[in-house]
Design an enzyme around this catalytic site. Structure first.
Site, PDB file in Angstrom:
ATOM      1  N   GLY A 217      -8.366   2.066 -17.148  1.00 28.10           N
ATOM      2  CA  GLY A 217      -8.958   2.255 -18.474  1.00 28.10           C
ATOM      3  C   GLY A 217      -9.414   3.687 -18.647  1.00 28.10           C
ATOM      4  O   GLY A 217      -9.531   4.445 -17.664  1.00 28.10           O
TER       5      GLY A 217
ATOM      6  N   GLN B 100     -14.660  10.292 -22.059  1.00 31.18           N
ATOM      7  CA  GLN B 100     -14.415  10.845 -20.721  1.00 31.18           C
ATOM      8  C   GLN B 100     -13.526  12.090 -20.751  1.00 31.18           C
ATOM      9  O   GLN B 100     -13.477  12.835 -19.772  1.00 31.18           O
ATOM     10  CB  GLN B 100     -13.767   9.774 -19.822  1.00 31.18           C
ATOM     11  CG  GLN B 100     -14.708   8.621 -19.492  1.00 31.18           C
ATOM     12  CD  GLN B 100     -14.005   7.549 -18.703  1.00 31.18           C
ATOM     13  OE1 GLN B 100     -13.317   6.691 -19.276  1.00 31.18           O
ATOM     14  NE2 GLN B 100     -14.138   7.590 -17.391  1.00 31.18           N
TER      15      GLN B 100
ATOM     16  N   CYS C 224     -15.219   4.082 -11.610  1.00 35.83           N
ATOM     17  CA  CYS C 224     -15.134   4.890 -12.833  1.00 35.83           C
ATOM     18  C   CYS C 224     -14.472   6.218 -12.488  1.00 35.83           C
ATOM     19  O   CYS C 224     -14.842   6.864 -11.497  1.00 35.83           O
ATOM     20  CB  CYS C 224     -16.532   5.131 -13.390  1.00 35.83           C
ATOM     21  SG  CYS C 224     -16.548   6.075 -14.921  1.00 35.83           S
ATOM     22  N   LEU C 225     -13.524   6.614 -13.314  1.00 38.67           N
ATOM     23  CA  LEU C 225     -12.822   7.880 -13.066  1.00 38.67           C
ATOM     24  C   LEU C 225     -13.767   9.075 -13.219  1.00 38.67           C
ATOM     25  O   LEU C 225     -13.477  10.150 -12.704  1.00 38.67           O
ATOM     26  CB  LEU C 225     -11.631   8.012 -14.013  1.00 38.67           C
ATOM     27  CG  LEU C 225     -10.557   6.921 -13.843  1.00 38.67           C
ATOM     28  CD1 LEU C 225      -9.490   7.046 -14.929  1.00 38.67           C
ATOM     29  CD2 LEU C 225      -9.933   6.975 -12.452  1.00 38.67           C
TER      30      LEU C 225
ATOM     31  N   HIS D  54     -16.843  -2.011 -19.999  1.00 40.80           N
ATOM     32  CA  HIS D  54     -17.098  -0.730 -19.316  1.00 40.80           C
ATOM     33  C   HIS D  54     -16.711   0.439 -20.227  1.00 40.80           C
ATOM     34  O   HIS D  54     -17.474   1.400 -20.380  1.00 40.80           O
ATOM     35  CB  HIS D  54     -16.288  -0.710 -18.010  1.00 40.80           C
ATOM     36  CG  HIS D  54     -16.329   0.548 -17.224  1.00 40.80           C
ATOM     37  ND1 HIS D  54     -16.916   0.643 -15.975  1.00 40.80           N
ATOM     38  CD2 HIS D  54     -15.844   1.788 -17.481  1.00 40.80           C
ATOM     39  CE1 HIS D  54     -16.798   1.880 -15.523  1.00 40.80           C
ATOM     40  NE2 HIS D  54     -16.135   2.598 -16.414  1.00 40.80           N
ATOM     41  N   GLU D  55     -15.535   0.334 -20.854  1.00 35.72           N
ATOM     42  CA  GLU D  55     -15.063   1.443 -21.718  1.00 35.72           C
ATOM     43  C   GLU D  55     -15.899   1.525 -22.995  1.00 35.72           C
ATOM     44  O   GLU D  55     -16.168   2.631 -23.495  1.00 35.72           O
ATOM     45  CB  GLU D  55     -13.581   1.263 -22.059  1.00 35.72           C
ATOM     46  CG  GLU D  55     -12.624   1.179 -20.871  1.00 35.72           C
ATOM     47  CD  GLU D  55     -12.786   2.277 -19.855  1.00 35.72           C
ATOM     48  OE1 GLU D  55     -13.249   3.377 -20.210  1.00 35.72           O
ATOM     49  OE2 GLU D  55     -12.470   2.055 -18.676  1.00 35.72           O
TER      50      GLU D  55
ATOM     51  N   HIS E 265     -18.892   3.492 -22.372  1.00 34.93           N
ATOM     52  CA  HIS E 265     -18.636   4.950 -22.413  1.00 34.93           C
ATOM     53  C   HIS E 265     -18.776   5.478 -23.852  1.00 34.93           C
ATOM     54  O   HIS E 265     -19.338   6.546 -24.066  1.00 34.93           O
ATOM     55  CB  HIS E 265     -17.229   5.268 -21.925  1.00 34.93           C
ATOM     56  CG  HIS E 265     -17.092   5.409 -20.432  1.00 34.93           C
ATOM     57  ND1 HIS E 265     -17.834   6.294 -19.692  1.00 34.93           N
ATOM     58  CD2 HIS E 265     -16.271   4.791 -19.547  1.00 34.93           C
ATOM     59  CE1 HIS E 265     -17.493   6.208 -18.407  1.00 34.93           C
ATOM     60  NE2 HIS E 265     -16.546   5.294 -18.288  1.00 34.93           N
TER      61      HIS E 265
HETATM   62  O1  K1U Z   1     -13.565   4.067 -17.262  1.00 25.14           O
HETATM   63  C1  K1U Z   1     -12.977   4.469 -16.267  1.00 25.14           C
HETATM   64  O2  K1U Z   1     -13.382   5.450 -15.681  1.00 25.14           O
HETATM   65  C2  K1U Z   1     -11.768   3.753 -15.740  1.00 25.14           C
HETATM   66  C3  K1U Z   1     -12.116   2.707 -14.673  1.00 25.14           C
HETATM   67  C4  K1U Z   1     -12.079   1.352 -15.348  1.00 25.14           C
HETATM   68  C5  K1U Z   1     -12.757   0.225 -14.618  1.00 25.14           C
HETATM   69  C6  K1U Z   1     -12.450  -0.105 -13.327  1.00 25.14           C
HETATM   70  C7  K1U Z   1     -13.076  -1.179 -12.693  1.00 25.14           C
HETATM   71  C8  K1U Z   1     -13.992  -1.914 -13.382  1.00 25.14           C
HETATM   72  C9  K1U Z   1     -14.313  -1.569 -14.665  1.00 25.14           C
HETATM   73  C10 K1U Z   1     -13.687  -0.505 -15.300  1.00 25.14           C
HETATM   74  C11 K1U Z   1     -11.083   2.819 -13.581  1.00 25.14           C
HETATM   75  O3  K1U Z   1      -9.925   2.685 -13.807  1.00 25.14           O
HETATM   76  S1  K1U Z   1     -11.650   3.140 -11.987  1.00 25.14           S
HETATM   77  C12 K1U Z   1     -10.141   3.082 -11.010  1.00 25.14           C
HETATM   78  C13 K1U Z   1      -9.644   1.717 -10.751  1.00 25.14           C
HETATM   79  O4  K1U Z   1     -10.357   0.745 -10.950  1.00 25.14           O
HETATM   80  C14 K1U Z   1      -8.255   1.509 -10.258  1.00 25.14           C
HETATM   81  C15 K1U Z   1      -7.446   2.543  -9.920  1.00 25.14           C
HETATM   82  C16 K1U Z   1      -6.160   2.322  -9.466  1.00 25.14           C
HETATM   83  C17 K1U Z   1      -5.672   1.042  -9.338  1.00 25.14           C
HETATM   84  C18 K1U Z   1      -6.486  -0.003  -9.663  1.00 25.14           C
HETATM   85  C19 K1U Z   1      -7.771   0.213 -10.121  1.00 25.14           C
HETATM   86 ZN    ZN Z   2     -15.714   4.671 -16.509  1.00 25.40          ZN
END
Ligand code: K1U
Ligand code: ZN
Length: 168
Positions: free
Chosen positions: A46, A51, A92-93, A134-135, A138
């Site tokens: 996401g 972000q 979270c990225l 979560h998004e 943000h």
């Molecule tokens: O909002 C963001 O920063 C994105 C976030 C979304 C998220 C992940 C987990 C729970 C709630 C919201 C991410 O994508 S973090 C990375 C991640 O979860 C992932 C990366 C590669 C493969 C699978 C998952």
């Molecule tokens: Zn996030």
């Protein structure tokens, strides 16, 4: 293809509240494409416009295994939420390397515009419901670590500062 820079916690710009998109036009469609490129490149499941330092209500999500099922939410609103509360270990990225438990509604209904500017409603549960909430946080300027204790938030800020020093 354009991969945008992702703001990192505790950057103050992550706490800005996003404004509604006035018109879904080519500028917004280009933003959506760039956000999708950025999310897939990261990789993540996401990304909110906040972000990438764009403070308009745009989200991209792809929770599919095959990474070919892009969901775009423009001006999203949660119109119903319920079900048993669920706890999920979120990441979270904008806070790389940090994962922790957050409790959220288990089922939600979201209303949004698509890339053609048409309204649609979606019912979500499981990981998709977690990711949408979560998004949407943000877009309100809230990062998931703000659900954690002050002590954890302070430790995470120190860890991020250390990572930034090492990268410099
Ligand atoms: O909002 C963001 O920063 C994105 C976030 C979304 C998220 C992940 C987990 C729970 C709630 C919201 C991410 O994508 S973090 C990375 C991640 O979860 C992932 C990366 C590669 C493969 C699978 C998952
Ligand atoms: Zn996030």
């Amino acid at each position: 293809m354009a991969v945008l820079d992702i703001l990192r916690y505790p950057d103050a710009r992550l706490h800005k509240v996003a404004s509604p998109v006035a018109t879904v036009d080519d500028r917004i469609r280009r933003l959506v494409q760039d956000m999708a490129d950025t999310m897939y490149a990261a990789p993540g499941i996401g990304l909110a416009a906040t972000q990438v330092d764009v403070h308009e209500r745009v989200i991209v999500i792809d929770t599919s295994e095959t990474k070919d099922d892009l969901l775009v939410l423009i001006n999203p609103e949660i119109v119903a939420s319920g079900g048993e509360k669920k706890t999920y270990e979120e990441g979270c990225l904008s806070v790389p390397g940090i994962y922790d438990d957050v409790e959220r509604a288990g089922r939600i209904t979201v209303r949004a515009l698509d890339v053609r500017g048409e309204t649609f409603e979606l019912e979500a549960e499981g990981l998709l419901a977690v990711c949408i909430q979560h998004e949407m946080d943000h877009l309100q300027g809230k990062v998931f670590v703000q659900y954690l204790s002050r002590l954890k938030q302070s430790r995470i800020k120190s860890k991020m500062a250390k990572l930034d020093r090492q990268a410099a």
